[in-house]
Design a protein around this motif. Structure first.
Motif, PDB file in Angstrom:
ATOM      1  N   GLU A   1      -9.499  34.538  -9.622  1.00  0.00           N
ATOM      2  CA  GLU A   1      -9.493  33.240  -8.954  1.00  0.00           C
ATOM      3  C   GLU A   1      -8.274  32.457  -9.417  1.00  0.00           C
ATOM      4  N   LYS A   2      -7.599  31.844  -8.475  1.00  0.00           N
ATOM      5  CA  LYS A   2      -6.332  31.175  -8.764  1.00  0.00           C
ATOM      6  C   LYS A   2      -6.476  30.085  -9.823  1.00  0.00           C
ATOM      7  N   ASP A   3      -7.445  29.221  -9.681  1.00  0.00           N
ATOM      8  CA  ASP A   3      -7.586  28.088 -10.612  1.00  0.00           C
ATOM      9  C   ASP A   3      -7.870  28.554 -12.035  1.00  0.00           C
ATOM     10  N   LEU A   4      -8.632  29.631 -12.180  1.00  0.00           N
ATOM     11  CA  LEU A   4      -8.975  30.110 -13.513  1.00  0.00           C
ATOM     12  C   LEU A   4      -7.811  30.856 -14.167  1.00  0.00           C
ATOM     13  N   VAL A   5      -7.035  31.557 -13.369  1.00  0.00           N
ATOM     14  CA  VAL A   5      -5.896  32.301 -13.918  1.00  0.00           C
ATOM     15  C   VAL A   5      -4.742  31.364 -14.244  1.00  0.00           C
ATOM     16  N   VAL A   6      -4.413  30.492 -13.309  1.00  0.00           N
ATOM     17  CA  VAL A   6      -3.263  29.591 -13.491  1.00  0.00           C
ATOM     18  C   VAL A   6      -3.639  28.372 -14.329  1.00  0.00           C
TER      19      VAL A   6
ATOM     20  N   ALA B   1      -5.571  35.204 -17.952  1.00  0.00           N
ATOM     21  CA  ALA B   1      -4.818  36.309 -17.359  1.00  0.00           C
ATOM     22  C   ALA B   1      -5.581  37.627 -17.404  1.00  0.00           C
ATOM     23  N   TRP B   2      -6.584  37.740 -18.252  1.00  0.00           N
ATOM     24  CA  TRP B   2      -7.364  38.963 -18.346  1.00  0.00           C
ATOM     25  C   TRP B   2      -8.084  39.279 -17.038  1.00  0.00           C
ATOM     26  N   ARG B   3      -8.215  38.277 -16.169  1.00  0.00           N
ATOM     27  CA  ARG B   3      -8.872  38.513 -14.893  1.00  0.00           C
ATOM     28  C   ARG B   3      -8.063  39.427 -13.974  1.00  0.00           C
ATOM     29  N   PHE B   4      -6.772  39.581 -14.238  1.00  0.00           N
ATOM     30  CA  PHE B   4      -5.972  40.531 -13.468  1.00  0.00           C
ATOM     31  C   PHE B   4      -6.553  41.941 -13.564  1.00  0.00           C
ATOM     32  N   PHE B   5      -7.166  42.273 -14.701  1.00  0.00           N
ATOM     33  CA  PHE B   5      -7.688  43.617 -14.924  1.00  0.00           C
ATOM     34  C   PHE B   5      -9.206  43.694 -14.754  1.00  0.00           C
ATOM     35  N   THR B   6      -9.937  42.667 -15.168  1.00  0.00           N
ATOM     36  CA  THR B   6     -11.393  42.733 -15.053  1.00  0.00           C
ATOM     37  C   THR B   6     -11.857  42.761 -13.604  1.00  0.00           C
ATOM     38  N   CYS B   7     -11.094  42.126 -12.719  1.00  0.00           N
ATOM     39  CA  CYS B   7     -11.499  42.115 -11.313  1.00  0.00           C
ATOM     40  C   CYS B   7     -11.472  43.510 -10.702  1.00  0.00           C
ATOM     41  N   MET B   8     -10.715  44.437 -11.317  1.00  0.00           N
ATOM     42  CA  MET B   8     -10.627  45.801 -10.814  1.00  0.00           C
ATOM     43  C   MET B   8     -11.927  46.568 -10.996  1.00  0.00           C
ATOM     44  N   PHE B   9     -12.794  46.097 -11.884  1.00  0.00           N
ATOM     45  CA  PHE B   9     -14.037  46.812 -12.179  1.00  0.00           C
ATOM     46  C   PHE B   9     -15.263  46.089 -11.618  1.00  0.00           C
TER      47      PHE B   9
ATOM     48  N   LEU C   1      -1.786  40.819  -8.635  1.00  0.00           N
ATOM     49  CA  LEU C   1      -0.704  39.832  -8.631  1.00  0.00           C
ATOM     50  C   LEU C   1      -0.414  39.335  -7.218  1.00  0.00           C
ATOM     51  N   LEU C   2      -0.314  40.260  -6.266  1.00  0.00           N
ATOM     52  CA  LEU C   2      -0.060  39.846  -4.882  1.00  0.00           C
ATOM     53  C   LEU C   2      -1.284  39.145  -4.298  1.00  0.00           C
ATOM     54  N   SER C   3      -2.463  39.568  -4.719  1.00  0.00           N
ATOM     55  CA  SER C   3      -3.679  38.905  -4.266  1.00  0.00           C
ATOM     56  C   SER C   3      -3.730  37.460  -4.748  1.00  0.00           C
ATOM     57  N   LEU C   4      -3.296  37.228  -5.990  1.00  0.00           N
ATOM     58  CA  LEU C   4      -3.281  35.862  -6.521  1.00  0.00           C
ATOM     59  C   LEU C   4      -2.340  34.976  -5.717  1.00  0.00           C
ATOM     60  N   MET C   5      -1.199  35.527  -5.309  1.00  0.00           N
ATOM     61  CA  MET C   5      -0.270  34.765  -4.484  1.00  0.00           C
ATOM     62  C   MET C   5      -0.890  34.449  -3.130  1.00  0.00           C
ATOM     63  N   HIS C   6      -1.699  35.372  -2.616  1.00  0.00           N
ATOM     64  CA  HIS C   6      -2.386  35.116  -1.349  1.00  0.00           C
ATOM     65  C   HIS C   6      -3.478  34.067  -1.528  1.00  0.00           C
ATOM     66  N   LEU C   7      -4.202  34.120  -2.656  1.00  0.00           N
ATOM     67  CA  LEU C   7      -5.255  33.133  -2.916  1.00  0.00           C
ATOM     68  C   LEU C   7      -4.688  31.723  -3.062  1.00  0.00           C
TER      69      LEU C   7
ATOM     70  N   ASN D   1     -11.493  27.895  -3.944  1.00  0.00           N
ATOM     71  CA  ASN D   1     -12.284  28.684  -4.884  1.00  0.00           C
ATOM     72  C   ASN D   1     -12.601  30.081  -4.362  1.00  0.00           C
ATOM     73  N   THR D   2     -11.684  30.652  -3.590  1.00  0.00           N
ATOM     74  CA  THR D   2     -11.851  32.018  -3.106  1.00  0.00           C
ATOM     75  C   THR D   2     -11.581  32.997  -4.240  1.00  0.00           C
ATOM     76  N   ILE D   3     -12.390  34.051  -4.329  1.00  0.00           N
ATOM     77  CA  ILE D   3     -12.218  35.041  -5.389  1.00  0.00           C
ATOM     78  C   ILE D   3     -11.846  36.386  -4.780  1.00  0.00           C
ATOM     79  N   SER D   4     -11.363  37.284  -5.642  1.00  0.00           N
ATOM     80  CA  SER D   4     -11.009  38.636  -5.215  1.00  0.00           C
ATOM     81  C   SER D   4     -11.522  39.624  -6.256  1.00  0.00           C
ATOM     82  N   VAL D   5     -12.195  40.667  -5.797  1.00  0.00           N
ATOM     83  CA  VAL D   5     -12.711  41.709  -6.682  1.00  0.00           C
ATOM     84  C   VAL D   5     -12.517  43.064  -6.015  1.00  0.00           C
TER      85      VAL D   5
END
Length: 295
Positions: free
Chosen positions: A99-104, A109-117, A161-167, A174-178
């Protein structure tokens, strides 16, 4: 006197001339695939855990939770909230969704990897995991767990990373990506670059290229369906495509390692790689270094 000693053909055959030296081309090493099945188990286990944490009956009326009478605590959210048969957005955000607000804003930044699982539902996780087994096991058998592990993680990061730019430009706040889709598309992109880099070792080149492009195009087309983050697919695909030129380069057809050539065999050996393979490698390393410095 002066006569040549008698020798029969039988006596001469006792010591036949030595055979010319020969060698055998080393066979490509076949790795045992254990990392991809482990990733499969981790994703499925994480989905089960997300349903345990979700605990739909504790937050909603038991009657609206799907299959409550059979699954109890593991029952799904209502269809109007999650049509993929899975947990709520609240649970996914808690466990590490992107989620953009939580990462930025919160530097998570750990969400870049946890969202993959994490996956949004049963349909989502099954589709991704069957694709993972179909693509990943073969690649791990050919190139080893270390290369495929690096490729999987970095492609997933590129997709995130590209998903975050799209979010960042999303209309709905508050859109999320998993999902593991970015990493899976990275494996597809790596298969394409591997085919181009190791072109000389393939027999049915056009058939292999056509079938692979069809699979890639079909998967990218799925990304245009509603609620599907195609930016993660594209980011993962491009990351895997560039990494494949570096990680999945193989010796050209006919190359023989020096240690497999017996003494006295002075035949000219082919170089390990073609010139175009080195060109691809240099170009991709240069591009990735430029991208890193720009970022």
């Amino acid at each position: 006197m002066g006569k040549k000693p008698f020798s029969s053909d039988i006596e001469a055959a006792r010591y036949p001339p030595p055979p010319p030296p020969s060698f055998y081309m080393q066979q490509p090493r076949q790795w045992f695939s254990w990392l991809v099945p482990l990733i499969f188990i981790a994703n499925v286990a994480m989905f089960v855990y997300s349903m345990y944490v979700n605990d739909c009956p504790s937050y909603l009326n038991e009657e609206v939770c799907l299959f409550y009478e059979y699954l109890g605590r593991f029952s799904f959210q209502p269809i109007n909230e999650n049509p993929l048969l899975g947990p709520s957005v609240r649970t996914l955000r808690l466990l590490g969704a992107l989620e953009k607000d939580l990462v930025v804003g919160e530097d998570e930044a750990w969400r870049f990897f946890t969202c993959m699982f994490l996956h949004a539902g049963v349909i989502h996780v099954l589709a991704n995991m069957f694709s993972l087994l179909f693509i990943g096991v073969r690649l791990e058998n050919e190139f080893g767990f270390h290369k495929i592990g690096i490729l999987y993680l970095l492609s997933g990061f590129g997709g995130s990373l590209l998903s975050l730019m799209h979010l960042r430009d999303a209309i709905v706040p508050n859109t999320i990506s998993v999902g593991a889709s970015g990493a899976l598309f990275g494996l597809l992109g790596a298969m394409l670059s591997e085919l181009l880099t190791n072109w000389t070792i393939y027999l049915n080149k056009c058939a292999a290229l056509t079938s692979l492009l069809f699979i890639i195009g079909l998967n990218l087309a799925v990304g245009f369906l509603p609620h599907v983050d195609n930016s993660a697919h594209i980011g993962g695909f491009l990351s895997g495509f560039f990494l494949g030129f570096i990680l999945l380069i193989r010796p050209q057809f006919g190359y023989v390692n020096k240690k497999y050539v017996p003494p006295g065999y002075d035949a000219k050996r082919k170089p390990k790689h073609k010139v175009y393979q080195y060109v691809f490698l240099i170009l991709r390393v240069t591009e990735m270094c430029d991208s890193a410095s720009t970022a």
